[in-house]
Structures are given as structure tokens and as C-alpha cells.
Design a protein around this motif. Sequence first.
Motif, PDB file in Angstrom:
ATOM      1  N   ALA A 159       8.950 -19.372  19.336  1.00 35.72           N
ATOM      2  CA  ALA A 159       8.639 -19.023  20.730  1.00 35.72           C
ATOM      3  C   ALA A 159       8.011 -17.638  20.793  1.00 35.72           C
ATOM      4  CB  ALA A 159       9.905 -19.073  21.578  1.00 35.72           C
ATOM      5  N   ALA A 160       8.567 -16.714  20.000  1.00 33.93           N
ATOM      6  CA  ALA A 160       7.992 -15.364  19.954  1.00 33.93           C
ATOM      7  C   ALA A 160       6.590 -15.398  19.358  1.00 33.93           C
ATOM      8  CB  ALA A 160       8.900 -14.445  19.128  1.00 33.93           C
ATOM      9  N   GLY A 161       6.388 -16.220  18.321  1.00 32.03           N
ATOM     10  CA  GLY A 161       5.059 -16.350  17.710  1.00 32.03           C
ATOM     11  C   GLY A 161       4.046 -16.910  18.687  1.00 32.03           C
ATOM     12  N   TRP A 162       4.482 -17.886  19.515  1.00 31.03           N
ATOM     13  CA  TRP A 162       3.593 -18.465  20.520  1.00 31.03           C
ATOM     14  C   TRP A 162       3.193 -17.417  21.555  1.00 31.03           C
ATOM     15  CZ3 TRP A 162       4.136 -19.222  25.844  1.00 31.03           C
ATOM     16  CH2 TRP A 162       3.171 -20.041  26.436  1.00 31.03           C
ATOM     17  N   LEU A 163       4.168 -16.596  21.985  1.00 29.37           N
ATOM     18  CA  LEU A 163       3.870 -15.531  22.949  1.00 29.37           C
ATOM     19  C   LEU A 163       2.871 -14.525  22.377  1.00 29.37           C
ATOM     20  CD1 LEU A 163       7.374 -14.761  24.524  1.00 29.37           C
ATOM     21  CD2 LEU A 163       5.383 -15.734  25.679  1.00 29.37           C
ATOM     22  N   VAL A 164       3.049 -14.207  21.080  1.00 29.66           N
ATOM     23  CA  VAL A 164       2.125 -13.269  20.429  1.00 29.66           C
ATOM     24  C   VAL A 164       0.720 -13.858  20.375  1.00 29.66           C
ATOM     25  CG1 VAL A 164       1.571 -12.115  18.245  1.00 29.66           C
ATOM     26  CG2 VAL A 164       3.919 -12.097  19.094  1.00 29.66           C
ATOM     27  N   ASP A 165       0.621 -15.151  20.046  1.00 27.78           N
ATOM     28  CA  ASP A 165      -0.694 -15.806  20.004  1.00 27.78           C
ATOM     29  C   ASP A 165      -1.358 -15.817  21.374  1.00 27.78           C
ATOM     30  OD1 ASP A 165      -0.587 -16.344  17.287  1.00 27.78           O
ATOM     31  OD2 ASP A 165       0.366 -18.301  17.563  1.00 27.78           O
ATOM     32  N   GLN A 166      -0.544 -16.010  22.431  1.00 29.47           N
ATOM     33  CA  GLN A 166      -1.100 -16.077  23.780  1.00 29.47           C
ATOM     34  C   GLN A 166      -1.518 -14.718  24.317  1.00 29.47           C
ATOM     35  OE1 GLN A 166      -1.695 -19.063  25.431  1.00 29.47           O
ATOM     36  NE2 GLN A 166      -1.108 -19.867  23.419  1.00 29.47           N
ATOM     37  N   THR A 167      -0.735 -13.692  23.989  1.00 29.01           N
ATOM     38  CA  THR A 167      -0.984 -12.346  24.538  1.00 29.01           C
ATOM     39  C   THR A 167      -1.721 -11.425  23.571  1.00 29.01           C
ATOM     40  OG1 THR A 167       1.167 -11.525  23.751  1.00 29.01           O
ATOM     41  CG2 THR A 167       1.109 -12.526  25.951  1.00 29.01           C
ATOM     42  N   ASN A 168      -1.756 -11.817  22.278  1.00 27.99           N
ATOM     43  CA  ASN A 168      -2.329 -10.971  21.228  1.00 27.99           C
ATOM     44  C   ASN A 168      -1.649  -9.601  21.197  1.00 27.99           C
ATOM     45  OD1 ASN A 168      -4.082 -10.559  19.052  1.00 27.99           O
ATOM     46  ND2 ASN A 168      -5.570  -9.473  20.326  1.00 27.99           N
ATOM     47  N   ASP A 169      -0.348  -9.597  21.474  1.00 27.13           N
ATOM     48  CA  ASP A 169       0.434  -8.360  21.531  1.00 27.13           C
ATOM     49  C   ASP A 169       1.843  -8.651  21.011  1.00 27.13           C
ATOM     50  OD1 ASP A 169       1.617  -5.957  22.032  1.00 27.13           O
ATOM     51  OD2 ASP A 169       1.274  -5.956  24.203  1.00 27.13           O
ATOM     52  N   PHE A 170       2.246  -7.945  19.954  1.00 28.52           N
ATOM     53  CA  PHE A 170       3.564  -8.169  19.374  1.00 28.52           C
ATOM     54  C   PHE A 170       4.693  -7.694  20.283  1.00 28.52           C
ATOM     55  CE2 PHE A 170       0.962  -8.293  15.489  1.00 28.52           C
ATOM     56  CZ  PHE A 170       1.430  -9.485  14.946  1.00 28.52           C
ATOM     57  N   SER A 171       4.390  -6.910  21.308  1.00 31.61           N
ATOM     58  CA  SER A 171       5.415  -6.442  22.244  1.00 31.61           C
ATOM     59  C   SER A 171       6.109  -7.612  22.927  1.00 31.61           C
ATOM     60  CB  SER A 171       4.793  -5.532  23.308  1.00 31.61           C
ATOM     61  OG  SER A 171       4.223  -4.390  22.716  1.00 31.61           O
ATOM     62  N   ALA A 172       5.366  -8.692  23.178  1.00 30.03           N
ATOM     63  CA  ALA A 172       5.942  -9.856  23.854  1.00 30.03           C
ATOM     64  C   ALA A 172       7.119 -10.441  23.076  1.00 30.03           C
ATOM     65  CB  ALA A 172       4.865 -10.923  24.055  1.00 30.03           C
ATOM     66  N   ALA A 173       7.033 -10.419  21.750  1.00 18.41           N
ATOM     67  CA  ALA A 173       8.113 -10.942  20.919  1.00 18.41           C
ATOM     68  C   ALA A 173       9.379 -10.106  21.090  1.00 18.41           C
ATOM     69  CB  ALA A 173       7.684 -10.944  19.448  1.00 18.41           C
ATOM     70  N   PHE A 174       9.235  -8.789  21.150  1.00 19.47           N
ATOM     71  CA  PHE A 174      10.390  -7.915  21.306  1.00 19.47           C
ATOM     72  C   PHE A 174      10.999  -8.034  22.699  1.00 19.47           C
ATOM     73  CE2 PHE A 174       7.982  -6.039  17.819  1.00 19.47           C
ATOM     74  CZ  PHE A 174       8.974  -5.829  16.875  1.00 19.47           C
ATOM     75  N   PHE A 175      10.170  -8.234  23.719  1.00 21.77           N
ATOM     76  CA  PHE A 175      10.687  -8.412  25.076  1.00 21.77           C
ATOM     77  C   PHE A 175      11.529  -9.686  25.166  1.00 21.77           C
ATOM     78  CE2 PHE A 175       6.739  -5.983  26.731  1.00 21.77           C
ATOM     79  CZ  PHE A 175       7.370  -4.767  26.495  1.00 21.77           C
ATOM     80  N   LEU A 176      11.044 -10.761  24.534  1.00 18.84           N
ATOM     81  CA  LEU A 176      11.800 -12.008  24.509  1.00 18.84           C
ATOM     82  C   LEU A 176      13.137 -11.819  23.797  1.00 18.84           C
ATOM     83  CD1 LEU A 176      12.077 -15.083  24.934  1.00 18.84           C
ATOM     84  CD2 LEU A 176      10.853 -15.395  22.767  1.00 18.84           C
ATOM     85  N   SER A 177      13.097 -11.126  22.667  1.00 17.55           N
ATOM     86  CA  SER A 177      14.311 -10.869  21.899  1.00 17.55           C
ATOM     87  C   SER A 177      15.323 -10.074  22.717  1.00 17.55           C
ATOM     88  CB  SER A 177      13.967 -10.113  20.613  1.00 17.55           C
ATOM     89  OG  SER A 177      15.133  -9.705  19.932  1.00 17.55           O
ATOM     90  N   GLY A 178      14.874  -9.010  23.363  1.00 19.12           N
ATOM     91  CA  GLY A 178      15.776  -8.181  24.161  1.00 19.12           C
ATOM     92  C   GLY A 178      16.393  -8.949  25.315  1.00 19.12           C
ATOM     93  N   PHE A 179      15.598  -9.790  25.972  1.00 14.81           N
ATOM     94  CA  PHE A 179      16.113 -10.597  27.086  1.00 14.81           C
ATOM     95  C   PHE A 179      17.221 -11.536  26.605  1.00 14.81           C
ATOM     96  CE2 PHE A 179      15.883 -14.624  29.467  1.00 14.81           C
ATOM     97  CZ  PHE A 179      16.256 -14.167  30.731  1.00 14.81           C
ATOM     98  N   CYS A 180      17.004 -12.188  25.459  1.00 13.59           N
ATOM     99  CA  CYS A 180      18.011 -13.106  24.902  1.00 13.59           C
ATOM    100  C   CYS A 180      19.304 -12.371  24.562  1.00 13.59           C
ATOM    101  CB  CYS A 180      17.461 -13.806  23.659  1.00 13.59           C
ATOM    102  SG  CYS A 180      16.123 -14.967  23.988  1.00 13.59           S
ATOM    103  N   LEU A 181      19.181 -11.185  23.996  1.00 14.72           N
ATOM    104  CA  LEU A 181      20.370 -10.411  23.618  1.00 14.72           C
ATOM    105  C   LEU A 181      21.149  -9.948  24.842  1.00 14.72           C
ATOM    106  CD1 LEU A 181      18.781  -8.366  20.704  1.00 14.72           C
ATOM    107  CD2 LEU A 181      20.597 -10.065  20.480  1.00 14.72           C
ATOM    108  N   LEU A 182      20.452  -9.557  25.892  1.00 15.73           N
ATOM    109  CA  LEU A 182      21.128  -9.140  27.122  1.00 15.73           C
ATOM    110  C   LEU A 182      21.877 -10.318  27.751  1.00 15.73           C
ATOM    111  CD1 LEU A 182      18.379  -6.818  28.658  1.00 15.73           C
ATOM    112  CD2 LEU A 182      20.610  -6.112  27.782  1.00 15.73           C
ATOM    113  N   CYS A 183      21.283 -11.494  27.724  1.00 20.03           N
ATOM    114  CA  CYS A 183      21.958 -12.692  28.230  1.00 20.03           C
ATOM    115  C   CYS A 183      23.212 -12.998  27.411  1.00 20.03           C
ATOM    116  CB  CYS A 183      21.022 -13.890  28.190  1.00 20.03           C
ATOM    117  SG  CYS A 183      19.686 -13.828  29.402  1.00 20.03           S
TER     118      CYS A 183
END
Length: 426
Positions: free
Chosen positions: A371-395
Motif C-alpha cells: 500500500a505504501a509502495g502504491w502511494l509512492v508510485d502515485q505521488t512520486n514522493d516517499f513521504s506518503a509511505a511514512f504518513f501511512l505508517s504513522g497513521f497506522c501506528l497512532l490507530c
Amino acid sequence: MKPREGGPPDGGYGWVVVASSFFIMGLTAGVMKNLGLFFLEIQRHFGVLNSTASWVTSTTIAMFHLAAPVASSLSLLFSHRAVIVAGGILCTAAMVLASLDLGLPWMYCSLGVLQGTGMSLAWVPCNSMVSHYFQHWRPVAYALASCGECVFAAFFSLFFQWLIDAYTWQSALLLIGGLQLNLCVCGALMRPLGSGALNPETGGECAPPKAPRRIFHWSLLRRLELLLYILFAVTAAAGFFIPPLFLVPHAARLGMDPYRVASVLSVLATADLAGRLFCGWLAHRRHWRNLQLLTLAVTALGVVVVLLPLGARGYWTTLAFSSLYGFLFGCVVALHVTAIVDVVGGLEHFDSGLGLFMMFRTAGGFLGPPAAGWLVDQTNDFSAAFFLSGFCLLCSGVFVLAVDVLVQKKLGRRANAATQDGAAVP
């Protein structure tokens, strides 16, 4: 140290089990944490997208968790020792097959399915052995054993990069497989509790106690607190495995050379080590409940992961954020397995609880990186992967908090019932 009457020995041969577990953790989880170094190599070699290449590591993570109930059941049916040895053989075979470079689907099968299964067969029983050998010292013993993951990960980050540069990534996998064969030696040291143990009074061997019939308790799934803890496991796993995988390409995009990138992973592993030791010591002090500490640690970890891509714009800032991430990650890892004893209400159901925890956690580990890889491909920005990770950890932190509330309510009801029963006795 004398064994406690009717309980775990809390020492003695248990420290040999801890030492063996230290190496098992390093040769399984320590290796898995550095598979990200092969990410770019595999992607370039096969000419595929980030999301496609990430399925190799994702399959490893998924099988590592999915095979956990199998590892627990086999340990109960045969012995922890036999299962760990089998896991070591499987890990080595997987790396040998992956090094043949027969195609990307073959990588999914060998480096993914076989390697993940072998790691699980070694990792799950060694965790169980440490918990069964210790009670009072359990947080410290587990923290020391799990430090093997950090120590080996810190060494492997630079060592694996050197192997890739010197021998190509295929030959590096073959050599790593040879290292993992040492899991069989570690497994041989895992003496079953009560087997050949010395009697502290006479100096002779104790007669092994009759083992009760042990089964895997699927009925634990009817407990709400375990179900919520499993939800914590799923969301946390979705966030856990994203930063180590995408930190390498994120740092490379910032213009760092490969050895500087490897040094970031090494520092992260060192901070991870410090976090495990600190949290193991803190849990042993009993000032805070395990679930309380876990809630604080995983919430703070989520905040740091969200801030990492925003603040890490150079080598030193990346190093600082990675160190903080590693420390908090170590705190979470030092607690999340030992806390299962509190969730299931004792050691009797620990093996089954651990197997279920690991099995369902596979959903997060399997879906998170792609899912993080797909976000990176869509946005061309690795920041999206870290945002997804942080959201999951907070949940996941919210779920742990709910589990702690339920466990405390259950303990309170038991205490009240015991008080009333005592008052009723004339």
C-alpha cells in the motif's frame, strides 16, 4: 538462582536459552530488517515498479506471521528445539534458492514464502521458551534476547551492503543463507524446561515432570481483549515494516551514498537496542503496567514517523529522526510480546495467544508495504509511505489503550469477587 516452587526457574539454564534466543532473533528478524538493502537491487534487476518489488519483502513478512500458529502448534506437538532446527534448515534453503535468480515469481516463493516460514519456525518457539523460563525477570530476559535483532541488524546493514558490492546481490543471498544455518545450532541449545535440570538441593538431575496434554487454544478468540489486541497487532504491523523498507530509497533520493544510507540503518538498529534495554528495565521496575507503557511508546512512535519525512532533509536530520524512531520502536518490541501474558491471563495460554497474535498480524505486514509502495508510485514522493505508517501506528495505540481498560476491569471484578468470597467465609 533457585527455581521458584510451582513456577518458572527465573534463571539457571534459562540464561543459556536467552543467549541462544539472542542469536535466533538476530538471524531471523535482524536479517528481515535489512532486506530493504536488496529492494533497489531487485527493482533494477527485474525493471519493475516500487509496488511490485515491495511484494517480495511483503511476502516474507506475511509468511513470518502467517506461519506463527503452525510454529506454536508444532512446538506443542513435538518440541521447541525441533521446530527451531527445522526453521534454520528452511531459511538456508530459501536463501540458496533465491540466489539462483530464476525470476521474480521465484523470488516471491523463495525469499518470500520459504524464508518467512523458516524465520517464523525459529522465532516463535524461542520467544515462547524465554517466557516459560522466566517470571519475575521476564521483561529483562526478553529485552536481552530481543537485543539480538538490533545488534545483528546494526552489523548486517553495513555487512550486507559490502556483500552486495563485492559479490553481487545473488551471491550475498547465498552467503546470508550460510549464516542462517547457525539457527540449527541455536535450536539444539533449547533444552525443554524440566529436562535434565539440576536439583539445587542435591546437585543431581531432577526427574522430568509429566507433561500435560497441550493443545492450541482457538477459543481465546472469544475474548474481547485479545480481539482488540489483535487489531493493535494488525494496525501496528501495517506501520512497523514501512519505514525500514522505504528509508533506504528515501535517503538515496536525498543524494546520500549507499554507505551513508547503510550507516543510517546501523544507527537506527543501535537506537533500537537502547530502547529495548531501557523499556525492559522500566517494565521490570513495575512502576507502570506493560500495556500502559506500550500505549505511550506506540503513540509516540506514530508521531515520530509522521514527522520523519518533514524534518529529515539531510544526512544528520535523517540520522536524528531515525535514532528516535529506532529507540521508540525498541520500546514497543520489548513490550508487545510479553504483554500477551497479561492479555490472555497467564502462561497457560501464552503459546496459543502468541500464535494467534502473529497469525492475524500478517494482514498488516502483508498489506502495509505494498500500500505504501502504491502511494509512492502515485505521488512520486516517499513521504506518503511514512504518513501511512504513522497513521497506522497512532490507530494501534488506541486499541492498546482499550485493551488495558478491559484487562483492568476484569482484574477489578476478580478482586471484588475474591473479597466477597473471603467475607462470606465465617
